[in-house]
Design an enzyme around this catalytic site. Structure first.
Site, PDB file in Angstrom:
ATOM      1  CB  VAL A  11      32.497 -27.737  60.676  1.00 52.80           C
ATOM      2  CG1 VAL A  11      32.279 -29.193  61.034  1.00 52.80           C
ATOM      3  CG2 VAL A  11      32.728 -27.583  59.189  1.00 52.80           C
ATOM      4  CB  THR A  86      41.726 -28.483  57.258  1.00 48.05           C
ATOM      5  OG1 THR A  86      40.423 -28.515  56.638  1.00 48.05           O
ATOM      6  CG2 THR A  86      41.679 -29.278  58.525  1.00 48.05           C
ATOM      7  N   GLY A 257      32.669 -21.851  43.706  1.00 47.88           N
ATOM      8  CA  GLY A 257      33.500 -21.134  44.680  1.00 47.88           C
ATOM      9  C   GLY A 257      33.221 -21.648  46.079  1.00 47.88           C
ATOM     10  CB  CYS A 260      33.956 -26.890  50.633  1.00 43.64           C
ATOM     11  SG  CYS A 260      33.405 -26.305  52.233  1.00 43.64           S
ATOM     12  CE  LYS A 263      39.076 -26.283  53.099  1.00 36.93           C
ATOM     13  NZ  LYS A 263      39.155 -27.631  53.656  1.00 36.93           N
TER      14      LYS A 263
HETATM   15  C1  UGA Z   1      29.861 -27.951  49.722  1.00 37.67           C
HETATM   16  C2  UGA Z   1      29.132 -29.302  49.647  1.00 37.67           C
HETATM   17  O1  UGA Z   1      27.952 -29.176  48.858  1.00 37.67           O
HETATM   18  C3  UGA Z   1      28.759 -29.811  51.050  1.00 37.67           C
HETATM   19  O2  UGA Z   1      28.178 -31.103  50.968  1.00 37.67           O
HETATM   20  C4  UGA Z   1      30.035 -29.894  51.912  1.00 37.67           C
HETATM   21  O3  UGA Z   1      29.755 -30.283  53.236  1.00 37.67           O
HETATM   22  C5  UGA Z   1      30.690 -28.528  51.951  1.00 37.67           C
HETATM   23  O4  UGA Z   1      30.996 -28.096  50.592  1.00 37.67           O
HETATM   24  C6  UGA Z   1      31.958 -28.662  52.759  1.00 37.67           C
HETATM   25  O5  UGA Z   1      32.852 -29.403  52.341  1.00 37.67           O
HETATM   26  O6  UGA Z   1      32.010 -28.141  53.886  1.00 37.67           O
HETATM   27  P1  UGA Z   1      29.104 -25.383  50.047  1.00 37.67           P
HETATM   28  O7  UGA Z   1      30.505 -25.043  49.639  1.00 37.67           O
HETATM   29  O8  UGA Z   1      28.537 -24.765  51.258  1.00 37.67           O
HETATM   30  O9  UGA Z   1      28.946 -26.993  50.258  1.00 37.67           O
HETATM   31  O10 UGA Z   1      28.121 -24.954  48.871  1.00 37.67           O
HETATM   32  P2  UGA Z   1      27.484 -25.657  47.584  1.00 37.67           P
HETATM   33  O11 UGA Z   1      26.034 -25.450  47.642  1.00 37.67           O
HETATM   34  O12 UGA Z   1      27.971 -27.025  47.398  1.00 37.67           O
HETATM   35  O13 UGA Z   1      28.054 -24.729  46.412  1.00 37.67           O
HETATM   36  C7  UGA Z   1      29.450 -24.696  46.085  1.00 37.67           C
HETATM   37  C8  UGA Z   1      29.671 -23.907  44.812  1.00 37.67           C
HETATM   38  O14 UGA Z   1      29.117 -24.584  43.684  1.00 37.67           O
HETATM   39  C9  UGA Z   1      28.996 -22.518  44.801  1.00 37.67           C
HETATM   40  O15 UGA Z   1      29.863 -21.602  44.185  1.00 37.67           O
HETATM   41  C10 UGA Z   1      27.739 -22.722  43.977  1.00 37.67           C
HETATM   42  O16 UGA Z   1      27.276 -21.552  43.363  1.00 37.67           O
HETATM   43  C11 UGA Z   1      28.252 -23.733  42.960  1.00 37.67           C
HETATM   44  N1  UGA Z   1      27.176 -24.542  42.338  1.00 37.67           N
HETATM   45  C12 UGA Z   1      26.482 -25.443  43.086  1.00 37.67           C
HETATM   46  C13 UGA Z   1      26.895 -24.404  40.997  1.00 37.67           C
HETATM   47  O17 UGA Z   1      27.523 -23.571  40.285  1.00 37.67           O
HETATM   48  N2  UGA Z   1      25.941 -25.196  40.433  1.00 37.67           N
HETATM   49  C14 UGA Z   1      25.243 -26.105  41.148  1.00 37.67           C
HETATM   50  O18 UGA Z   1      24.384 -26.803  40.549  1.00 37.67           O
HETATM   51  C15 UGA Z   1      25.517 -26.230  42.502  1.00 37.67           C
END
Ligand code: UGA
Length: 433
Positions: A11, A86, A257, A260, A263
């Site tokens: 971040v 965090t 997974g 974020c 958690k």
């Molecule tokens: C997530 C949020 O999308 C961000 O907006 C936020 O800032 C961030 O957490 C955070 O709190 O710092 P991130 O964890 O980087 O971002 O990744 P995502 O693209 O959201 O994916 C999270 C999980 O969901 C991955 O395992 C991904 O494969 C899964 N996912 C995502 C799906 O299975 N299907 C989807 O349609 C989208």
């Protein structure tokens, strides 16, 4: 404006670099001197597309500085962002705030003039109030919440074109300063939204838990699709085209997974428990996501006809999502140890290289290229949706051997899976052969 970012993790480093790129002067501080040294030679300690170049450009332009000298960085800045980790407490849902509170104490110790202190780390509701107490409600400091919504792998784009910028403060006079800070993005059309400090803190958790809920919902619908010969992608499109639902985050997969969603869903449950509010939907989401992991492992076993011993299994992509080297809460951390325990011989390939998480497993080998990794495989598991896997020619990869392919991301077009000896399995799609 002059800004100080405390913590050069994901971040802090991405936000700091992007703030510099929109014209501010940014001092990134970290206690880890080796990290600062690396950054001062313009090397990013994290994998994020485009970040290296952006660091180099802004460093060269004298807008981006890296230092371990907190006092100097704080006293040169108007706004101080807290961007430290965090994590969840061990064996508990609640969030460990020791790094946040330590950063606040350090700022208090060294700071001379008036400062705005902003939490960018994801912090439970009421953390801003606690920070004010540590600062003894001194008029010198204004405490603001400004959660980040960056996605790993897309963070620079997310910073530069945010859907919204959320600022939470109990003193409305601060909103003008924060609006100025973000004016280059607001002028390009980003929504600027203000609320009280607790409101902003909650928005971050509520957003992540809602997105996790969407994914979990479509994952459960995918389970149903597999039973009734329906394609889950048609369902995603059919429901997502309704603007009230929205089409994003409706891709079925192996389970969510990353650092974020797992958690923050648990963190939100813990906030609810503290306030004696039963967040039953979020609890179900966490439970369903855990169950899904078992379900996927059972499916893998079923594809191998429950005879895993000595089977050669190849995993393509092991990170929790593409365009990152992050392994946190990746489904591969369940799949690979499970297969090894059952006696399989595992090979894996990942564009971001070998992973320390699998180093000590016997019968688990990393390969530098896809060809070598899938050679002789009885089962190929397509785990992460990297672009380079989209156009693989399985005919030439598997030659004439009989092989199964489990596509956990529905990355491949069923029409393209024409390899004769390939038995194709996916998520929530009708079986094709
Ligand atoms: C997530 C949020 O999308 C961000 O907006 C936020 O800032 C961030 O957490 C955070 O709190 O710092 P991130 O964890 O980087 O971002 O990744 P995502 O693209 O959201 O994916 C999270 C999980 O969901 C991955 O395992 C991904 O494969 C899964 N996912 C995502 C799906 O299975 N299907 C989807 O349609 C989208």
């Amino acid at each position: 404006m002059k800004l100080c970012m405390i913590g050069t993790g994901y971040v802090g480093l991405v936000s700091g670099t992007c703030f510099a790129d929109i014209g501010h002067t940014v001092y990134c501080v970290d206690k880890d001197e080796a990290k600062i040294e690396k950054l001062n030679s313009s090397q990013s300690p994290i994998y994020e597309p485009g970040l290296d170049e952006l660091i180099k450009e802004n460093y060269k332009a004298n807008r981006l500085f890296f230092t371990s000298n907190l006092s100097e960085a704080v006293n040169k800045s108007d706004i101080i962002f807290i961007c430290v980790g965090t994590p969840n407490k061990r064996k508990s849902l609640s969030v460990d705030l020791k790094f946040v509170y330590q950063a606040v104490k350090d700022i208090k110790k060294v700071s001379k003039g008036k400062k705005i202190i902003v939490t960018k780390s994801t912090v439970p509701v009421g953390t801003g109030d606690q920070i004010e107490k540590i600062l003894k409600n001194s008029k010198k400091f204004t405490v603001v919440s400004n959660p980040e919504f960056l996605r790993e792998g897309e963070a620079i784009r997310d910073f530069k074109y945010p859907d919204r910028i959320v600022i939470g403060s109990n003193s409305s006079s601060i909103f003008k300063t924060m609006k100025n800070l973000y004016s280059p993005l607001i002028n390009k059309g980003s929504k600027f939204f203000t609320t009280n400090r607790r409101g902003a803190e909650l928005i971050k958790y509520a957003a992540n838990a809602f997105l996790a809920t969407k994914i979990t919902y479509i994952n459960e619908i995918a389970n149903l699709c597999e039973k009734i010969n329906v394609n889950v992608e048609d369902v995603s499109l059919g429901i997502g085209s309704d603007l009230r639902i929205g089409s994003r985050f409706l891709r079925a997969g192996p389970s969510y997974g990353g650092s974020c969603f797992p958690k923050d869903t648990k963190g939100l449950i813990s906030i609810g428990e503290k306030e004696k509010v039963d967040l039953s939907i979020v609890k179900s989401v966490v439970k369903s996501n855990e169950n899904r992991k078992k379900l996927i492992l059972n499916k893998i076993s079923k594809i191998l006809k429950n005879k895993i011993k000595n089977k050669k299994v190849s995993i393509l992509g092991v990170t929790f999502k593409p365009n990152t080297d992050d392994m946190r809460d990746s489904m591969s951390l369940k799949i690979i140890p499970y297969l090894i325990k059952k006696g399989a011989i595992v090979s894996y390939y990942d564009p971001t290289g070998e992973k320390k998480e699998f180093e000590n497993l016997s019968n688990c080998n990393f390969y530098m290229n896809i060809n070598d990794a899938v050679k002789k495989a009885d089962l190929i598991i397509l785990h992460t949706e990297w672009d380079e896997f989209k156009s693989l020619n399985f005919n030439s990869l598997i030659k004439k051997r009989k092989t199964s392919l489990y596509d956990l991301r529905n990355l491949l077009n069923t029409e393209d899976i024409k390899a004769k000896n390939l038995e194709y399995f996916s998520i929530g799609r009708p079986k094709i052969n």
